[in-house]
Each structure stands twice: as C-alpha cells, then as structure tokens.
Design a protein around this motif. Sequence first.
Motif, short mmCIF file in Angstrom:
data_model
loop_
_atom_site.label_atom_id
_atom_site.label_comp_id
_atom_site.label_asym_id
_atom_site.label_seq_id
_atom_site.Cartn_x
_atom_site.Cartn_y
_atom_site.Cartn_z
N PRO A 222 -9.48 -25.40 -4.24
CA PRO A 222 -9.19 -25.76 -2.84
C PRO A 222 -10.46 -25.56 -2.01
CG PRO A 222 -7.64 -24.10 -3.67
CD PRO A 222 -8.72 -24.22 -4.69
N CYS A 224 -11.03 -24.70 0.97
CA CYS A 224 -11.15 -23.54 1.87
C CYS A 224 -11.63 -22.29 1.13
CB CYS A 224 -9.86 -23.28 2.62
SG CYS A 224 -8.37 -23.36 1.65
N CYS A 278 -9.62 -33.05 -0.05
CA CYS A 278 -9.36 -31.81 -0.80
C CYS A 278 -8.24 -32.06 -1.81
CB CYS A 278 -8.97 -30.70 0.16
SG CYS A 278 -8.49 -29.18 -0.66
N VAL A 293 -3.58 -20.78 1.88
CA VAL A 293 -4.64 -21.71 2.28
C VAL A 293 -5.14 -21.37 3.68
CG1 VAL A 293 -3.78 -23.59 0.86
CG2 VAL A 293 -3.00 -23.40 3.22
N TYR A 294 -6.34 -21.83 3.99
CA TYR A 294 -6.96 -21.53 5.28
C TYR A 294 -7.45 -22.84 5.90
CZ TYR A 294 -6.85 -17.01 2.99
OH TYR A 294 -6.42 -15.89 2.32
S1 SF4 Z 1 -6.22 -25.79 3.92
FE1 SF4 Z 1 -5.40 -27.17 2.38
S2 SF4 Z 1 -6.47 -29.13 2.72
FE2 SF4 Z 1 -7.60 -27.51 3.80
S3 SF4 Z 1 -9.18 -26.88 2.38
FE3 SF4 Z 1 -7.43 -25.47 2.09
S4 SF4 Z 1 -6.23 -26.37 0.46
FE4 SF4 Z 1 -7.62 -27.95 1.19
#
Ligand code: SF4
Length: 312
Positions: A222, A224, A278, A293-294
Amino acid sequence: MANIWYIQVNRHCNNACHFCSNPSNGNNISYERWIELLDDFKERGYDWIIFTWWEPTLSPDLPKWIEYSKKIWMNNRMISNGMMCANPKFMQRLADAWLELVHFSVYSCYDKVHDFLTDTPGSWKKLMLSITNSLNSGIRVQINTVINHYNETHLDKTVQFLTKLFPPIRHFVWNNLDPEMMRKTDTAWSTLPNFDNFKPSLNNAMTYLTETGRTFRAEKMPLCYVPGHEWCSTETRKIVKDEERIVYFLDEREMIHEVEWGHEKLEKCKTCDLNSICSWVYEYEQFYNYVDVYPQKLTKEERKKIIEDIKR
Ligand code: SF4
C-alpha cells in the motif's frame, strides 16, 4: 512497455520456507512444452522471461532453456534460493549458457533468521557463496526479500550489509508476504508482518539505496507505507504504464494473464489522493484485515511528479 513472462519450471525445492506461496506438487515442465511456450510468447511480443518457483536450478534442462531464450533474442533471468549456485562449477555452467541476471532470495543479514525462515540449516552461508560465484562469473545479481515478522525491523540493516559485502549489487526488491497458499502451521502464521513495524526500516532502506545511487521496487505494498517512494511500487508502475504479465503455473491454474493491479480497498481509501494508482494489499479480507491505512493528501504537483518519475 516491458511485458514479462514468469514461468514455473518445477514445483519442488531444496529449501522449505515457512511462507512459501507455491507448495510442492512434484510437477515439472517438459523440455518440449517449454520450447513451445517460449516461441508463443516471443510471438506475443514478450521481451523478458523469468524462471521461477519453486527452484529453477533443480531442473536439469535449465541451461538448455537459457541457451534457447538467447537464441531467439529473449532476455532471461531467474529467481533462486542460492543453494545450487554455491557450487562454482554449476554457476559457471549457467554463465556459459548466457544467464543474464539472478534474483537471489535473501531474507536477512542474520544467518540464524534466514536459516530459520528457510527451515534449512546452512542455507544463508550457501546463499552468500552463490552471490560471490555469480558476480565472479559475470552474472548480475539483484536481491529479493519477502517482508515478514522475523525481518521486519532490520530490512535496512540487511540492505546495508549486502551492499557493503557486494558493492556491485544495484537493485533490491521487497515482496509483501502472500499468505494464500503458504503452509497452514503456527510457525507459518507467525511470519505475517506488522506493517507499522516494517515501515521505518523499509523506508530507511529505500533512502539509503537512493543515496547510494541504487534502485528498488516493492511488491504488494500500500502506498501509504512508502511515503516519498511511491514510484517504487510494482503495481503502481504497472497501472501507470499499462503493463501486463503472464504467469505460467505448474498446477490447475496453468496460465494467468494479469492486467488488473488493484484490490478492493477500504472505505477510508476513497479520501486518499493516491487511490487511483494504489493497489492496496492482496487478500485483505482473509489475511490482512489487521492492517490499517493512512489516506494521503498530495498537491497536484506532487502527484504529477510520482507519475513522471515512473514514466522516466
Ligand atoms: S490510504 Fe488506501 S489508497 Fe491511500 S495509499 Fe493507503 S492503501 Fe492506498
């Protein structure tokens, strides 16, 4: 556009990594079938072939396949655990067949950690000999590392160790662990990484490689978790460059043509400026549902720069 063909040439191995994503089924590809496939992919415009899992060096036909790929002007490389190439005569045989590049799988700079993960005592020492033999034979070496619980806090130390010991190594690849087909044992489950734990050491490693003029990629990552290094994500690069790859499996899947690189994301991802490039994580529902996730906020210029860096 670099289209790459991955081919499994056998499904047995002389290591027994706890998190191996392609368990043994004893299958081998025949020499004739391989030549047939290679001619077909050459016609489809594929320019790279990667000999892969389990362990291509255990296929007696490997030198003949490498020779044939060169004969039809297809670039070749293999992914190896470095057990067989510890023998300099074996390595020289592959060099004589014109093997161009080897990705050796190194899990740690610590021999005990690597030997534990491969479940094969002495495998780290053989791997170091294999890297030495490969470089001495004029074959380029790159390093693949599966990120897991047991190496997640020293990914940077591993990179520094390897580049100091083997300065000609210029490229590193990190793979996020693929749990779908790994062994279903407590030890195997214990290898699943903590993403927040590996983030600092992974990003330190990336900064170090950039500062020393080296390159790197991260698979199934990912974005982030690699802030400032988003361009290195294999899937993001494929999304931006519209690339595809074909993987030939020695099981019921046989041929998989991959053109889609994203996975279903979390609600929070909708607010992230990197959402469209992403790929998030593979197998979130089943295995990685503990990962957070961020969402990222980027200016138009910052986003444009990531795309430009990838295209360049
Ligand atoms: S928040 Fe979701 S879309 Fe954004 S970088 Fe992290 S995994 Fe990817």
